[in-house]
Design a protein around this motif. Structure first.
Motif, mmCIF file in Angstrom:
data_model
loop_
_atom_site.group_PDB
_atom_site.id
_atom_site.type_symbol
_atom_site.label_atom_id
_atom_site.label_comp_id
_atom_site.label_asym_id
_atom_site.label_seq_id
_atom_site.Cartn_x
_atom_site.Cartn_y
_atom_site.Cartn_z
ATOM 1 N N LYS A 195 24.493 -71.406 79.117
ATOM 2 C CA LYS A 195 24.390 -72.844 78.874
ATOM 3 C C LYS A 195 25.442 -73.284 77.863
ATOM 4 N N ASP A 196 25.998 -74.459 78.125
ATOM 5 C CA ASP A 196 26.970 -75.042 77.198
ATOM 6 C C ASP A 196 26.917 -76.560 77.341
ATOM 7 N N PRO A 197 27.036 -77.286 76.232
ATOM 8 C CA PRO A 197 26.959 -78.758 76.299
ATOM 9 C C PRO A 197 28.035 -79.395 77.181
ATOM 10 N N SER A 198 29.156 -78.701 77.392
ATOM 11 C CA SER A 198 30.219 -79.291 78.212
ATOM 12 C C SER A 198 29.913 -79.223 79.703
ATOM 13 N N ASP A 199 28.927 -78.439 80.091
ATOM 14 C CA ASP A 199 28.522 -78.319 81.490
ATOM 15 C C ASP A 199 28.026 -79.678 81.980
ATOM 16 N N PRO A 200 28.579 -80.208 83.082
ATOM 17 C CA PRO A 200 28.124 -81.518 83.574
ATOM 18 C C PRO A 200 26.613 -81.592 83.765
ATOM 19 N N GLY A 201 25.994 -80.512 84.193
ATOM 20 C CA GLY A 201 24.542 -80.506 84.369
ATOM 21 C C GLY A 201 23.813 -80.645 83.062
ATOM 22 N N GLU A 202 24.290 -79.963 82.017
ATOM 23 C CA GLU A 202 23.668 -80.057 80.700
ATOM 24 C C GLU A 202 23.877 -81.459 80.108
ATOM 25 N N LYS A 203 25.044 -82.043 80.351
ATOM 26 C CA LYS A 203 25.302 -83.392 79.871
ATOM 27 C C LYS A 203 24.303 -84.388 80.457
ATOM 28 N N ARG A 204 24.008 -84.243 81.741
ATOM 29 C CA ARG A 204 23.074 -85.163 82.379
ATOM 30 C C ARG A 204 21.659 -84.979 81.832
ATOM 31 N N LEU A 205 21.283 -83.719 81.616
ATOM 32 C CA LEU A 205 19.942 -83.479 81.045
ATOM 33 C C LEU A 205 19.841 -84.068 79.645
ATOM 34 N N ALA A 206 20.906 -83.908 78.840
ATOM 35 C CA ALA A 206 20.903 -84.462 77.493
ATOM 36 C C ALA A 206 20.855 -85.978 77.516
ATOM 37 N N ALA A 207 21.579 -86.587 78.477
ATOM 38 C CA ALA A 207 21.568 -88.046 78.586
ATOM 39 C C ALA A 207 20.203 -88.568 78.968
ATOM 40 N N ARG A 208 19.526 -87.867 79.867
ATOM 41 C CA ARG A 208 18.180 -88.283 80.270
ATOM 42 C C ARG A 208 17.205 -88.159 79.111
ATOM 43 N N ALA A 209 17.337 -87.044 78.362
ATOM 44 C CA ALA A 209 16.450 -86.855 77.214
ATOM 45 C C ALA A 209 16.679 -87.938 76.172
#
Length: 456
Positions: free
Chosen positions: A439-453
């Motif tokens: 996992k890394d914050p730069s991953d587009p998938g992680e970015k979307r999860l962070a934005a939703r949260a």
């Protein structure tokens, strides 16, 4: 008072300088190819076509009286064992040397190395019919293509905008596998068949193709950072060869890199294993009475690779939207865990060539689900460690060629083809668990999860 010459002031871009991550994509960048690197992708394709010309017949040629004159096991030792060790070592060196010298210099080395040692192999070693000379020159030549191709992958991944890295990985593997083995084998078939080339002259043609790709990759790529070490301000001496150790100690400094390397090994290990095993399970090698001819097995291989090549592009772009890690876990690991036993057991049960082809293509498509791993691994680490991270990724790519056939060699006599298929499925499930740690914050998938949260 003047500042000492050795002091460095932090450099900040002017406030008006556009963020490269927010610049609109134009031209070929809309399909995931950075414009300054375009000719590099073309060069990798041409170079790997040349490298792949020999794949379908070199072992046989080395056993012929007018070829190398070797015994069958000697030819296999030269083309599989020794060559494979060289490829694996060079795969690691491509990343670590790129970090120190800059990837363009490693590309130069990979281009010149192939041409020089192939010329010695063709015009001195093979005519000598001397086993030691043939093995030595061919094994040394094995260092060449990983230095060229994987150094370009390092270059592309360390200079491309984050939002394009999945697509860049897709285009790289499209060019790489499009050349080796797909179009390379096709060029060999055309040259030996309709064009009437001798086996030796076809190898000379491969030398010409590699030289053309090497020249293009060495001099046509205009990206300005290729000669620079991969480092940041924290590295006092970026060209120190002590940095070679960073390609090893990163395994315990950042365990995610270790997990990513293991995922990369398992990625294509079953692919190599299956195609080593199929002549004894689907075909009529040994004492087996299979349901596929040699020509049909060759067609099966080409179809599975062809499906994989097209899917490499899709999953590269798809990963930039769905998320790199999620794509690797869901489609790569879990998808292949289902596809491997499904392919084997259904083919054996039906003995149908069309069914076997269809399921082989399904496996090839899902195998491309691992493509975003090439974007994810360098993104997880600091800039100075990107070369080391990609070195581990490349080492995994080379190691897969050993692990797959090794599993078949050890397990097939004990559990048969069905047992091997289940083992491969379990390996995919194992790395699926490991992939959840990537996992890394730069991953587009992680970015979307962070934005939703954050929105909640």
């Amino acid at each position: 008072m003047n500042q000492p010459a050795t002091s460095r002031q932090p450099q900040h871009p002017p406030a008006s300088q556009p963020d490269p991550e927010s610049k609109p994509l134009r031209g070929i960048e809309r399909i995931g190819i950075p414009k300054p690197l375009f000719w590099g992708f073309v060069a990798v394709l041409i170079y790997m076509i040349g490298d792949g010309v020999e794949i379908s017949y070199l072992t046989d040629y080395l056993t012929q009286p007018d070829g190398g004159g070797l015994a069958g096991e000697q030819a296999t030792f030269a083309t599989v064992t020794v060559y494979g060790v060289a490829v694996m070592l060079a795969s690691w060196l491509s990343g670590t040397l790129s970090a120190i010298w800059g990837p363009r210099r490693v590309i130069w080395l990979g281009a010149a190395w192939w041409v020089v040692f192939e010329a010695i192999f063709l015009f001195a070693a093979i005519p000598s019919q001397n086993f030691a000379f043939i093995v030595t020159t061919y094994g040394i030549r094995g260092f060449a293509y990983p230095l060229f191709a994987f150094a370009f992958l390092v270059w592309a991944q360390t200079t491309s905008p984050t939002r394009m890295r999945g697509s860049v990985a897709g285009w790289f593997w499209f060019a790489f596998t499009g050349g080796l083995p797909t179009l390379g084998a096709g060029v060999a078939a055309l040259a030996i068949g309709p064009l009437g080339f001798s086996l030796h002259d076809t190898l000379v043609l491969s030398l010409v193709l590699v030289a053309a790709g090497g020249i293009l990759g060495s001099f046509a790529v205009r990206e300005p950072n290729g000669l620079k070490p991969i480092a940041d301000a924290s590295v006092a001496n970026p060209r120190s060869h002590r940095r070679l150790l960073e390609g090893v100690d990163i395994l315990w400094r950042d365990r995610r890199t270790l997990f990513g390397g293991l995922v990369r090994i398992v990625n294509t290990a079953p692919q190599y294993g299956f195609f080593a095993m199929f002549p004894f399970t689907f075909g009529s090698a040994g004492t087996n009475e299979g349901f596929l001819s040699i020509a049909q097995i060759a067609t099966l291989t080409a179809a599975a690779y062809g499906a994989n090549i097209a899917a490499n592009l899709f999953f590269g772009v798809f990963g930039d939207y769905f998320g790199w890690r999620r794509t690797v876990t869901v489609f790569g690991c879990l998808g292949c865990a289902v596809a491997t036993p499904l392919w084997y057991f259904t083919a054996i049960a039906t003995e149908s060539f069309p069914v076997t082809i269809a399921l082989g293509c399904l496996y090839g498509v899902l195998l491309a689900g691992f493509v975003p791993l090439s974007a994810l691994m360098p993104s997880m680490v600091r800039h100075k460690d990107k070369g080391a991270s990609l070195a581990i990724l490349n080492l995994g790519a080379g190691g897969a060629a050993f692990v797959g056939p090794m599993v078949v060699t050890l397990a097939y006599p004990l559990v048969g083809g069905g047992g091997v298929a289940i083992i491969f499925s379990c390996l995919y499930l194992g790395v699926a668990a490991l992939s959840t740690r990537l996992k890394d914050p730069s991953d587009p998938g992680e970015k979307r999860l962070a934005a939703r949260a954050g929105a909640v």
